[in-house]
Design a protein around this motif. Structure first.
Motif, PDB file in Angstrom:
ATOM      1  N   ALA A 166       0.921  -1.338  -0.178  1.00  0.00           N
ATOM      2  CA  ALA A 166       0.070  -0.130   0.147  1.00  0.00           C
ATOM      3  C   ALA A 166       0.866   1.207   0.005  1.00  0.00           C
ATOM      4  N   THR A 167       1.884   1.103   0.804  1.00  0.00           N
ATOM      5  CA  THR A 167       2.935   2.417   0.915  1.00  0.00           C
ATOM      6  C   THR A 167       3.577   2.664  -0.537  1.00  0.00           C
ATOM      7  N   ALA A 168       4.115   1.619  -0.934  1.00  0.00           N
ATOM      8  CA  ALA A 168       4.594   1.478  -2.415  1.00  0.00           C
ATOM      9  C   ALA A 168       3.891   2.116  -3.622  1.00  0.00           C
ATOM     10  N   LEU A 169       2.431   1.846  -3.459  1.00  0.00           N
ATOM     11  CA  LEU A 169       1.759   2.113  -4.450  1.00  0.00           C
ATOM     12  C   LEU A 169       1.383   3.797  -4.162  1.00  0.00           C
ATOM     13  N   ALA A 170       1.248   4.220  -2.846  1.00  0.00           N
ATOM     14  CA  ALA A 170       0.879   5.623  -2.334  1.00  0.00           C
ATOM     15  C   ALA A 170       2.049   6.486  -2.886  1.00  0.00           C
ATOM     16  N   PHE A 171       3.424   6.021  -2.691  1.00  0.00           N
ATOM     17  CA  PHE A 171       4.667   6.784  -3.136  1.00  0.00           C
ATOM     18  C   PHE A 171       4.467   7.115  -4.561  1.00  0.00           C
ATOM     19  N   ALA A 172       3.965   5.976  -5.391  1.00  0.00           N
ATOM     20  CA  ALA A 172       4.056   5.903  -6.853  1.00  0.00           C
ATOM     21  C   ALA A 172       2.844   6.916  -7.243  1.00  0.00           C
ATOM     22  N   ARG A 173       1.958   6.863  -6.663  1.00  0.00           N
ATOM     23  CA  ARG A 173       0.828   7.653  -6.928  1.00  0.00           C
ATOM     24  C   ARG A 173       1.315   9.317  -6.885  1.00  0.00           C
ATOM     25  N   GLU A 174       2.076   9.590  -6.074  1.00  0.00           N
ATOM     26  CA  GLU A 174       2.655  10.973  -5.561  1.00  0.00           C
ATOM     27  C   GLU A 174       3.795  11.074  -6.729  1.00  0.00           C
ATOM     28  N   LEU A 201       6.752   9.445  -7.262  1.00  0.00           N
ATOM     29  CA  LEU A 201       7.880   8.808  -6.830  1.00  0.00           C
ATOM     30  C   LEU A 201       8.429   7.598  -7.655  1.00  0.00           C
ATOM     31  N   LYS A 202       9.771   7.483  -7.974  1.00  0.00           N
ATOM     32  CA  LYS A 202      10.203   6.081  -8.459  1.00  0.00           C
ATOM     33  C   LYS A 202      10.450   5.452  -7.211  1.00  0.00           C
ATOM     34  N   VAL A 203       9.884   4.144  -7.299  1.00  0.00           N
ATOM     35  CA  VAL A 203       9.730   3.165  -6.022  1.00  0.00           C
ATOM     36  C   VAL A 203      10.579   2.039  -6.375  1.00  0.00           C
ATOM     37  N   VAL A 204      11.593   1.612  -5.321  1.00  0.00           N
ATOM     38  CA  VAL A 204      12.289   0.369  -5.174  1.00  0.00           C
ATOM     39  C   VAL A 204      11.403  -0.469  -4.346  1.00  0.00           C
ATOM     40  N   VAL A 205      11.018  -1.583  -4.561  1.00  0.00           N
ATOM     41  CA  VAL A 205      10.188  -2.462  -3.785  1.00  0.00           C
ATOM     42  C   VAL A 205      11.262  -3.745  -3.519  1.00  0.00           C
ATOM     43  N   ALA A 206      11.586  -3.925  -2.057  1.00  0.00           N
ATOM     44  CA  ALA A 206      12.484  -4.988  -1.656  1.00  0.00           C
ATOM     45  C   ALA A 206      11.576  -6.144  -0.876  1.00  0.00           C
ATOM     46  N   ALA A 252       4.628  -8.325  -8.257  1.00  0.00           N
ATOM     47  CA  ALA A 252       3.070  -7.906  -8.295  1.00  0.00           C
ATOM     48  C   ALA A 252       2.858  -6.602  -7.738  1.00  0.00           C
ATOM     49  N   THR A 253       3.763  -6.242  -6.932  1.00  0.00           N
ATOM     50  CA  THR A 253       3.503  -4.756  -6.697  1.00  0.00           C
ATOM     51  C   THR A 253       4.107  -3.873  -7.687  1.00  0.00           C
ATOM     52  N   VAL A 254       5.171  -4.239  -8.269  1.00  0.00           N
ATOM     53  CA  VAL A 254       5.644  -3.576  -9.072  1.00  0.00           C
ATOM     54  C   VAL A 254       4.718  -3.281 -10.217  1.00  0.00           C
ATOM     55  N   ALA A 255       4.093  -4.350 -10.756  1.00  0.00           N
ATOM     56  CA  ALA A 255       3.454  -4.608 -11.798  1.00  0.00           C
ATOM     57  C   ALA A 255       2.038  -3.635 -11.718  1.00  0.00           C
ATOM     58  N   LEU A 256       1.513  -3.732 -10.460  1.00  0.00           N
ATOM     59  CA  LEU A 256       0.452  -2.638 -10.077  1.00  0.00           C
ATOM     60  C   LEU A 256       0.823  -1.306 -10.202  1.00  0.00           C
ATOM     61  N   ILE A 257       2.169  -0.931  -9.896  1.00  0.00           N
ATOM     62  CA  ILE A 257       2.601   0.454 -10.040  1.00  0.00           C
ATOM     63  C   ILE A 257       2.941   0.787 -11.555  1.00  0.00           C
ATOM     64  N   HIS A 258       3.383  -0.078 -12.521  1.00  0.00           N
ATOM     65  CA  HIS A 258       3.338   0.002 -13.641  1.00  0.00           C
ATOM     66  C   HIS A 258       2.184   0.287 -14.565  1.00  0.00           C
ATOM     67  N   GLY A 279       3.078   4.428 -13.071  1.00  0.00           N
ATOM     68  CA  GLY A 279       4.351   4.849 -12.331  1.00  0.00           C
ATOM     69  C   GLY A 279       5.603   4.049 -12.796  1.00  0.00           C
ATOM     70  N   GLU A 280       6.622   4.272 -12.037  1.00  0.00           N
ATOM     71  CA  GLU A 280       8.024   3.772 -12.188  1.00  0.00           C
ATOM     72  C   GLU A 280       8.400   2.817 -11.103  1.00  0.00           C
ATOM     73  N   ALA A 281       8.935   1.853 -11.162  1.00  0.00           N
ATOM     74  CA  ALA A 281       9.194   1.002 -10.216  1.00  0.00           C
ATOM     75  C   ALA A 281      10.180  -0.142 -10.403  1.00  0.00           C
ATOM     76  N   LEU A 282      10.762  -0.859  -9.360  1.00  0.00           N
ATOM     77  CA  LEU A 282      11.805  -1.879  -9.576  1.00  0.00           C
ATOM     78  C   LEU A 282      11.645  -2.706  -8.440  1.00  0.00           C
ATOM     79  N   PHE A 283      11.664  -4.023  -8.611  1.00  0.00           N
ATOM     80  CA  PHE A 283      11.832  -4.895  -7.583  1.00  0.00           C
ATOM     81  C   PHE A 283      13.125  -5.364  -7.420  1.00  0.00           C
ATOM     82  N   ILE A 284      13.791  -5.673  -6.276  1.00  0.00           N
ATOM     83  CA  ILE A 284      14.878  -6.167  -5.714  1.00  0.00           C
ATOM     84  C   ILE A 284      14.492  -7.058  -4.567  1.00  0.00           C
ATOM     85  N   ALA A 285      14.831  -8.463  -4.886  1.00  0.00           N
ATOM     86  CA  ALA A 285      14.906  -9.392  -3.892  1.00  0.00           C
ATOM     87  C   ALA A 285      15.785  -9.174  -2.810  1.00  0.00           C
TER      88      ALA A 285
END
Length: 276
Positions: A45-53, A55-60, A69-75, A79-85
């Motif tokens: 929810a926070t990653a999506l909120a940042f993206a709506r504002e 921001l570029k978001v890195v999800v770990a 899936a979180t990154v796909a929702l942002i895209h 929005g712009e996002a990247l997932f890093i395990a």
């Protein structure tokens, strides 16, 4: 308290002479946020909120499918996002997370250290060493390691904000979840200590302290006994448990210029539970 003969814009009260409206700004522009534990629940929810504002978001996260899936929702929302395990309990992986973030986006402005592990449900003497190590490893060592690598990045660019996920269980006693409670007390200690250490460096460090929130973790803990879920709702004077979006809103506030004079603070988002 009124100060006769003085005004808010006076240098002694407002050395930078910033206009009052600056303190109310929630605007983000061209910045980068990191969210750990971003595969589900509050983190997603926070990653999506940042993206709506904007921001570029890195999800770990350790959950590859959930993180992607979180990154796909942002895209999907533009929005712009990247997932890093990343396993936040492992120094090398946390270091690599931040190195890859900088390689991808060149900067870090906001970090939300949210990765956490579920509560135990038993009296203190019934806990196991493995349970203790797991909870402390993620909830405490994970937050410490993340801040260890975030703070130098924020220092290098002249400032930023960190928010850590604590809990109302870190503000007092929590029967039958003593290890979890201890871990969240520790998160608050890390938060306040770092806030004071870096207060004059342009870095703010705060925490959110949620009460019971409607997450997968909550559902796993209570789905076997509906009576517990009813009790959890009744714990809150507002008569319900919280939503992940309500915690995300609190995190964004603490990162925003609206909280420019707030550091070392533990913001309770608890439906009045701690006011009793």
């Amino acid at each position: 308290m009124m100060l006769p003969g003085r005004v808010v814009a006076d240098y002694a009260l407002n050395p930078t002479k910033q206009p009052l409206e600056h303190a109310m700004s929630m605007t983000f522009s061209g910045q980068v946020a990191l969210v750990t534990g971003g595969a589900a629940g509050i983190g997603r929810a926070t990653a999506l909120a940042f993206a709506r504002e904007g921001l570029k978001v890195v999800v770990a996260d350790l959950d590859l499918a959930g993180g992607e899936a979180t990154v796909a929702l942002i895209h999907a929302a533009g929005g712009e996002a990247l997932f890093i395990a990343c396993d936040v309990t492992r120094d090398a992986e946390v270091r690599q997370l931040h190195e890859r973030l900088i390689a991808a986006y060149g900067r870090l402005d906001y970090a939300y250290n949210n990765a956490g592990i579920e509560i135990e449900q038993g009296r203190l003497a019934e806990g196991s060493e493995a349970e203790f190590d797991a909870i402390m490893g993620v909830n405490v060592k994970g937050v410490w390691l993340c801040m260890k690598y975030q703070l130098p990045l924020l220092l290098a660019q002249g400032g930023g904000a960190i928010v850590n996920t604590a809990s109302v269980a870190g503000l007092g006693a929590a029967p039958k979840m003593s290890i979890y409670s201890a871990s969240k007390h520790a998160v608050i200690g890390l938060t306040k200590s770092a806030a004071i250490e870096y207060a004059k460096k342009g870095i703010r460090v705060n925490a959110v302290c949620p009460a019971v929130i409607d997450t997968d973790m909550f559902r796993r803990a209570y789905e076997a006994d509906p009576r517990k879920a009813e009790f959890a709702a009744a714990m809150h004077p507002v008569g319900r448990i919280g939503t992940v979006e309500e915690i995300a809103s609190a995190v964004l506030y603490l990162c925003s210029d609206g909280a420019a004079f707030t550091t070392g603070h533990c913001l309770t988002v608890d439906g009045g539970a701690t006011a009793i």
